[in-house]
Design a protein around this motif. Structure first.
Motif, mmCIF file in Angstrom:
data_model
loop_
_atom_site.group_PDB
_atom_site.id
_atom_site.type_symbol
_atom_site.label_atom_id
_atom_site.label_comp_id
_atom_site.label_asym_id
_atom_site.label_seq_id
_atom_site.Cartn_x
_atom_site.Cartn_y
_atom_site.Cartn_z
ATOM 1 N N SER A 42 -46.633 -42.048 -34.794
ATOM 2 C CA SER A 42 -47.656 -41.165 -35.382
ATOM 3 C C SER A 42 -47.233 -40.627 -36.746
ATOM 4 N N GLN A 43 -45.935 -40.476 -36.957
ATOM 5 C CA GLN A 43 -45.449 -39.946 -38.236
ATOM 6 C C GLN A 43 -44.985 -41.039 -39.193
ATOM 7 N N ASN A 44 -45.094 -42.317 -38.758
ATOM 8 C CA ASN A 44 -44.565 -43.437 -39.550
ATOM 9 C C ASN A 44 -43.108 -43.194 -39.940
ATOM 10 N N ASP A 45 -42.336 -42.665 -38.995
ATOM 11 C CA ASP A 45 -40.937 -42.315 -39.233
ATOM 12 C C ASP A 45 -40.029 -43.463 -38.776
ATOM 13 N N VAL A 46 -39.561 -44.232 -39.759
ATOM 14 C CA VAL A 46 -38.733 -45.399 -39.462
ATOM 15 C C VAL A 46 -37.403 -44.990 -38.841
ATOM 16 N N SER A 47 -36.859 -43.842 -39.234
ATOM 17 C CA SER A 47 -35.554 -43.422 -38.701
ATOM 18 C C SER A 47 -35.631 -43.161 -37.188
ATOM 19 N N ILE A 48 -36.727 -42.558 -36.737
ATOM 20 C CA ILE A 48 -36.904 -42.337 -35.291
ATOM 21 C C ILE A 48 -37.013 -43.681 -34.582
ATOM 22 N N LEU A 49 -37.812 -44.577 -35.152
ATOM 23 C CA LEU A 49 -38.015 -45.885 -34.536
ATOM 24 C C LEU A 49 -36.730 -46.705 -34.512
ATOM 25 N N VAL A 75 -39.866 -49.751 -24.826
ATOM 26 C CA VAL A 75 -39.657 -48.828 -25.947
ATOM 27 C C VAL A 75 -38.897 -49.507 -27.083
ATOM 28 N N ALA A 76 -37.787 -50.176 -26.769
ATOM 29 C CA ALA A 76 -36.989 -50.844 -27.809
ATOM 30 C C ALA A 76 -37.810 -51.930 -28.496
ATOM 31 N N ASP A 77 -38.581 -52.671 -27.715
ATOM 32 C CA ASP A 77 -39.396 -53.757 -28.254
ATOM 33 C C ASP A 77 -40.456 -53.208 -29.217
ATOM 34 N N ILE A 78 -41.184 -52.201 -28.774
ATOM 35 C CA ILE A 78 -42.240 -51.619 -29.610
ATOM 36 C C ILE A 78 -41.642 -50.942 -30.839
ATOM 37 N N ALA A 79 -40.517 -50.262 -30.666
ATOM 38 C CA ALA A 79 -39.859 -49.605 -31.801
ATOM 39 C C ALA A 79 -39.430 -50.625 -32.847
ATOM 40 N N SER A 80 -38.904 -51.768 -32.412
ATOM 41 C CA SER A 80 -38.502 -52.824 -33.353
ATOM 42 C C SER A 80 -39.695 -53.319 -34.156
ATOM 43 N N TYR A 81 -40.795 -53.589 -33.452
ATOM 44 C CA TYR A 81 -41.989 -54.071 -34.132
ATOM 45 C C TYR A 81 -42.528 -53.029 -35.108
ATOM 46 N N GLU A 82 -42.689 -51.804 -34.626
ATOM 47 C CA GLU A 82 -43.278 -50.752 -35.468
ATOM 48 C C GLU A 82 -42.422 -50.459 -36.698
ATOM 49 N N ALA A 83 -41.097 -50.430 -36.527
ATOM 50 C CA ALA A 83 -40.216 -50.168 -37.681
ATOM 51 C C ALA A 83 -40.365 -51.268 -38.722
ATOM 52 N N ALA A 84 -40.394 -52.521 -38.283
ATOM 53 C CA ALA A 84 -40.549 -53.642 -39.215
ATOM 54 C C ALA A 84 -41.918 -53.608 -39.886
ATOM 55 N N ILE A 102 -43.900 -50.939 -40.383
ATOM 56 C CA ILE A 102 -44.004 -49.802 -41.312
ATOM 57 C C ILE A 102 -43.253 -50.099 -42.605
ATOM 58 N N LYS A 103 -42.062 -50.708 -42.478
ATOM 59 C CA LYS A 103 -41.273 -51.044 -43.668
ATOM 60 C C LYS A 103 -41.844 -52.241 -44.412
ATOM 61 N N GLY A 104 -42.672 -53.032 -43.733
ATOM 62 C CA GLY A 104 -43.180 -54.254 -44.344
ATOM 63 C C GLY A 104 -42.080 -55.301 -44.460
ATOM 64 N N LEU A 123 -39.897 -58.908 -39.031
ATOM 65 C CA LEU A 123 -41.081 -59.322 -38.274
ATOM 66 C C LEU A 123 -40.929 -60.763 -37.787
ATOM 67 N N ASP A 124 -40.394 -61.630 -38.646
ATOM 68 C CA ASP A 124 -40.186 -63.023 -38.266
ATOM 69 C C ASP A 124 -39.172 -63.131 -37.128
ATOM 70 N N GLN A 125 -38.100 -62.353 -37.198
ATOM 71 C CA GLN A 125 -37.105 -62.337 -36.115
ATOM 72 C C GLN A 125 -37.728 -61.791 -34.826
ATOM 73 N N TYR A 126 -38.590 -60.811 -34.974
ATOM 74 C CA TYR A 126 -39.254 -60.231 -33.805
ATOM 75 C C TYR A 126 -40.118 -61.275 -33.097
ATOM 76 N N THR A 127 -40.812 -62.117 -33.852
ATOM 77 C CA THR A 127 -41.683 -63.125 -33.235
ATOM 78 C C THR A 127 -40.883 -64.164 -32.454
ATOM 79 N N LYS A 128 -39.621 -64.301 -32.757
ATOM 80 C CA LYS A 128 -38.776 -65.290 -32.068
ATOM 81 C C LYS A 128 -38.111 -64.722 -30.822
ATOM 82 N N LYS A 129 -38.241 -63.421 -30.622
ATOM 83 C CA LYS A 129 -37.679 -62.796 -29.424
ATOM 84 C C LYS A 129 -38.501 -63.190 -28.213
#
Length: 198
Positions: free
Chosen positions: A104-111, A122-131, A133-135, A140-146
């Motif tokens: 909700s805060q777009n806070d990459v450090s929390i994610l 939680v870890a899975d969603i946090a990885s995706y959201e952090a990537a 938000i940072k663009g 993101l490419d590494q995430y798709t291979k998980k």
């Protein structure tokens, strides 16, 4: 009734009383012989039942405490006492709350701090959201291979859009083709492939 019948009835009564007393004596001897093990079994059973009841009460108290803390945090996210209570009483719910705050805060450090969470998803969603938000295209490419990535199709869609923005139609097509036909995003990827790529 004759005297003979009376004598037989008395004899039968005496035999039944004798058998009763014999069984009572056997039971008494058995109890005396195995008194300590029998007491140990009864005490152990009582302790097990008492322990189970105590553990259940303890668990229920922790659930109620964590729910109260969670409700307080929803009303006032800055409540550090409620945050600490939630963290101690229910770490999984705490991680979910932190994840929702980070998103909700777009806070990459929390994610980023939740990438090693043991809570389901939680870890899975946090990885995706952090990537996202940072663009960070590489993340993101590494995430798709998980294997088992929850937001794999979303990440593929984002990678395709990013490739289109850079004018790389070939890469966008490759990413869109990886979105499965059963995915809810299949129609979106089809529309993007039709209107954006071709």
């Amino acid at each position: 009734m004759s005297l003979k019948e009376n004598m037989e009835a008395v004899r039968e009564e005496l035999n039944s009383e004798e058998k009763f007393f014999e069984s009572a004596i056997r039971t008494e001897r058995f109890v005396k012989k195995y008194q300590k093990p029998l007491i140990a079994v009864v005490v152990t059973s009582l302790l097990a039942v008492g322990g189970a009841i105590g553990y259940q009460a303890y668990t229920q108290a922790k659930i109620e405490s964590s729910n109260a803390a969670f409700n307080l945090l929803l009303a006032n996210p800055a409540d550090t006492k409620a945050e600490q209570t939630l963290k101690n009483d229910n770490p999984d719910l705490y991680d979910v709350w932190k994840l929702s705050r980070g998103i909700s805060q777009n806070d990459v450090s929390i994610l980023e701090g939740l990438k090693n969470s043991k809570s389901f998803g939680v870890a899975d969603i946090a990885s995706y959201e952090a990537a996202a938000i940072k663009g960070d295209v590489q993340s993101l490419d590494q995430y798709t291979k998980k294997q088992g990535a929850l937001y794999k199709d979303m990440a593929l869609l984002e990678l395709a859009v990013n490739a289109l923005e850079k004018g790389d139609v070939k890469t966008a097509n490759e990413k869109l083709s990886l979105i499965s036909a059963e995915s809810p995003l299949n129609q979106v990827s089809g529309a993007l492939a039709h209107y954006g790529v071709k």
